[in-house]
Design an enzyme around this catalytic site. Structure first.
Site, short mmCIF file in Angstrom:
data_model
loop_
_atom_site.label_atom_id
_atom_site.label_comp_id
_atom_site.label_asym_id
_atom_site.label_seq_id
_atom_site.Cartn_x
_atom_site.Cartn_y
_atom_site.Cartn_z
N LEU A 1 0.82 -1.49 0.14
CA LEU A 1 -0.16 0.44 0.20
C LEU A 1 1.25 1.23 0.26
CD1 LEU A 1 -3.11 -0.79 2.72
CD2 LEU A 1 -3.48 -0.99 0.27
N ASP A 2 0.01 2.67 -0.95
CA ASP A 2 1.10 3.84 -0.47
C ASP A 2 1.03 3.66 0.90
OD1 ASP A 2 0.99 3.79 -3.13
OD2 ASP A 2 -0.98 5.18 -3.38
N MET A 3 2.78 4.56 1.11
CA MET A 3 2.70 4.56 2.48
C MET A 3 1.28 5.99 3.43
SD MET A 3 5.98 7.37 3.73
CE MET A 3 6.02 7.63 5.19
#
Length: 561
Positions: free
Chosen positions: A408-410
């Site tokens: 997942l994106d940060m």
């Protein structure tokens, strides 16, 4: 304010009560200081009413001409008398000019008709014209056609003869078999010799055909090459002139810093991953602002850059919204120019401190699902080691395999699937590749949508000038598809389900914000929208087949916003 001052230092009006920042703005990730916001507002008021130049920003439907939105920059400065003001700049050219009243000048004016660049450009254009004349000449076109026709004719003749040779060979084989039954040995021996001579004759014909055909092609190519030679010499001359011109331009771009040191573009980019400066380096708003401030003994206080105009087709750019400086061109330049200034820390390089245990939503002997917090990395980054992967390696010291099946994106929170063995990892990875894993995200959008459901198809690729941001690119982008369904509208915002069919980087964020997508960024999106307390995007549910039990498994977790 319909007209700009003739000078470049513009008084900062109504700034009473606003404290100066302790440090200068970190230009690649920032929230604009109130003084920068005030300066930007004054510049925007001017842009809305000015009559000093004509440029189609795409804001007036009745205006003709090519629509080009533009990035503008403001730098709050203090002069030697202690008076606060601001400088204004635009990136690239505006209204086909490098110099407009009230905007700081470019570091080097490539449009100066008396300068070496325009003279060199004239020489290059002359060479291009010569090349075009030679390449379009009837004799050259005829020579190209002759080479092509010679190759086609040779290939056709060769295929015809080979087919004849093959048919005659089959015929001779049949004659040999028939001759065995009907001829005496003496007659059959002479008959076989006749057949062999026929075979040799065909091979001689094939040899002569190849020799003659190749000779005709060689003669045609030789003639064409003789016509190509002056073109080749002109292109070599053009390349040498272009390289010399580019080197001289790079040397002309001399950038100051707060210590009074000067470096040109070649020196600045020498030790970067791209030693040759990218096209347009030094033409962005930020370097222009710094250069003018240093040259005129003005102290930089804060800066901000905003987009003005219609959104381009590829990038996510919203009218009047603030954006960071570009990285590929500006990061090395500003890294030099900010030396001697006290600058805000880069928040991206701060180590993320998350003292709590990660929330494990589901776990069995083979896999688990963890609820990743927002602003926490899935895997270690360039400067940050703390991540879900590092935590899982501690939690599962005896596990084998890569562990994390996806990422997942940060800034995105939600469910991450973790495999405890190589075997389970491969099974789950296969499901992701086959797109049999179903994911549902919940997002809060900064606006109200006209439709309640739909599909977004916008191909994506990385923005090479601003990693890790993504661009919509139909030529080189990877296909990206997202289904969506509106849950509810709340106080001018929309709560929505996203169902990603593909899993591209920043896919949901770009599909939400882009002008060809939903045109409505996710609340708190600091890359494609407006920063808030967090990115309101959460991976809420995932469905897949358990690799061991073969049963369907659906796991959900609570939405934190």
């Amino acid at each position: 304010m319909s007209h700009f001052r003739t000078s470049f230092f513009h008084p900062l009006e109504n700034n009473l009560g606003i404290n100066l920042p302790d440090k200068f703005t970190f230009p690649f990730y920032y929230e604009p200081h109130p003084l920068s916001v005030l300066a930007a507002k004054q510049l925007q008021n001017y842009l809305e009413t000015q009559t000093d130049f004509t440029h189609n920003f795409g804001l007036n439907p009745n205006q003709s001409g090519l629509i080009i939105g533009k990035m503008f920059g403001v730098m709050v400065v203090k002069n030697t008398e202690g008076t606060l003001g601001y400088l204004a700049a635009f990136s690239g050219k505006l209204a086909d000019s490098n110099h407009l009243k009230g905007f700081v000048p470019t570091v080097y004016n490539t449009l100066n008709e008396a300068g070496f660049y325009k003279k060199g450009e004239t020489q290059l254009n002359a060479i291009n014209t010569q090349i075009e004349i030679l390449e379009q000449a009837p004799a050259f076109k005829m020579a190209q056609t002759n080479v092509l026709n010679s190759k086609i004719a040779f290939t056709e003749a060769l295929n015809v003869l080979k087919a004849e040779i093959k048919a005659e060979k089959q015929n001779r084989n049949q004659q040999r078999e028939a001759g065995k039954q009907s001829m005496s040995p003496e007659v059959y021996e002479k008959f076989i010799e006749t057949l062999n001579q026929q075979s040799i004759g065909y091979q001689i014909r094939l040899k002569h055909l190849k020799k003659d055909g190749e000779q005709r092609i060689q003669e045609a190519e030789s003639h064409l090459n003789s016509l190509k030679q002056p073109i080749k010499e002109l292109k070599t001359k053009r390349a040498a002139l272009s390289a010399s011109l580019q080197k001289r331009i790079h040397e002309q771009y001399q950038f100051l810093n707060a210590n009074g040191d000067t470096k040109d573009l070649l020196a600045i980019f020498k030790n970067t991953t791209s030693p040759i400066p990218p096209a347009g380096s030094g033409e962005c708003a930020a370097p222009k602002l710094f250069q003018y401030a240093y040259e005129n003994k003005l102290q930089p206080i804060a800066m901000a850059e905003f987009w003005w105009g219609a959104s381009p087709k590829s990038e996510v750019r919203k009218h009047q919204q603030f954006y960071p400086s570009c990285r590929s061109k500006c990061e090395p330049i500003l890294g030099h120019m900010m030396q001697g200034l006290v600058v805000d820390d880069n928040p991206i390089e701060d180590q993320i401190i998350f003292n709590q245990a990660l929330d494990i939503v589901y776990e069995d002997a083979h896999l688990l699902l963890v609820n990743k917090p927002h602003e926490f990395l899935s895997v270690p980054g360039k400067n940050i080691s703390e991540s879900v992967l590092s935590r899982m390696q501690q939690y599962l010291p005896h596990a084998t395999g890569p562990l994390l099946v996806h990422r997942l994106d940060m800034s995105t929170s939600g469910l991450l699937l973790v495999a405890k063995s190589q075997r389970v990892y491969k099974h789950l990875q296969k499901q992701f590749i086959e797109r049999s894993v179903k994911k549902r995200y919940v997002a809060l959008l900064d606006g109200v949508l006209p439709n309640t459901e739909g599909t977004i198809n916008l191909p994506l690729r990385v923005d090479l000038d601003n990693r890790p941001q993504q661009l919509v690119c139909y030529a080189h982008g990877k296909p990206a598809t997202t289904n969506y369904q509106v849950i509810a509208a709340e106080n001018g915002k929309t709560r929505i389900y996203f169902y990603p069919i593909t899993g591209r980087t920043h896919q949901l964020r770009v599909h939400a914000a882009h002008s060809e997508g939903l045109k409505t960024p996710i609340v708190g999106d600091d890359l494609y929208g407006t920063k808030a307390n967090r990115l309101h995007l959460h991976a809420e549910r995932i469905s897949f087949t358990h690799p061991i039990t073969k049963e369907g498994l659906t796991v959900s977790c609570e939405v934190p916003f």
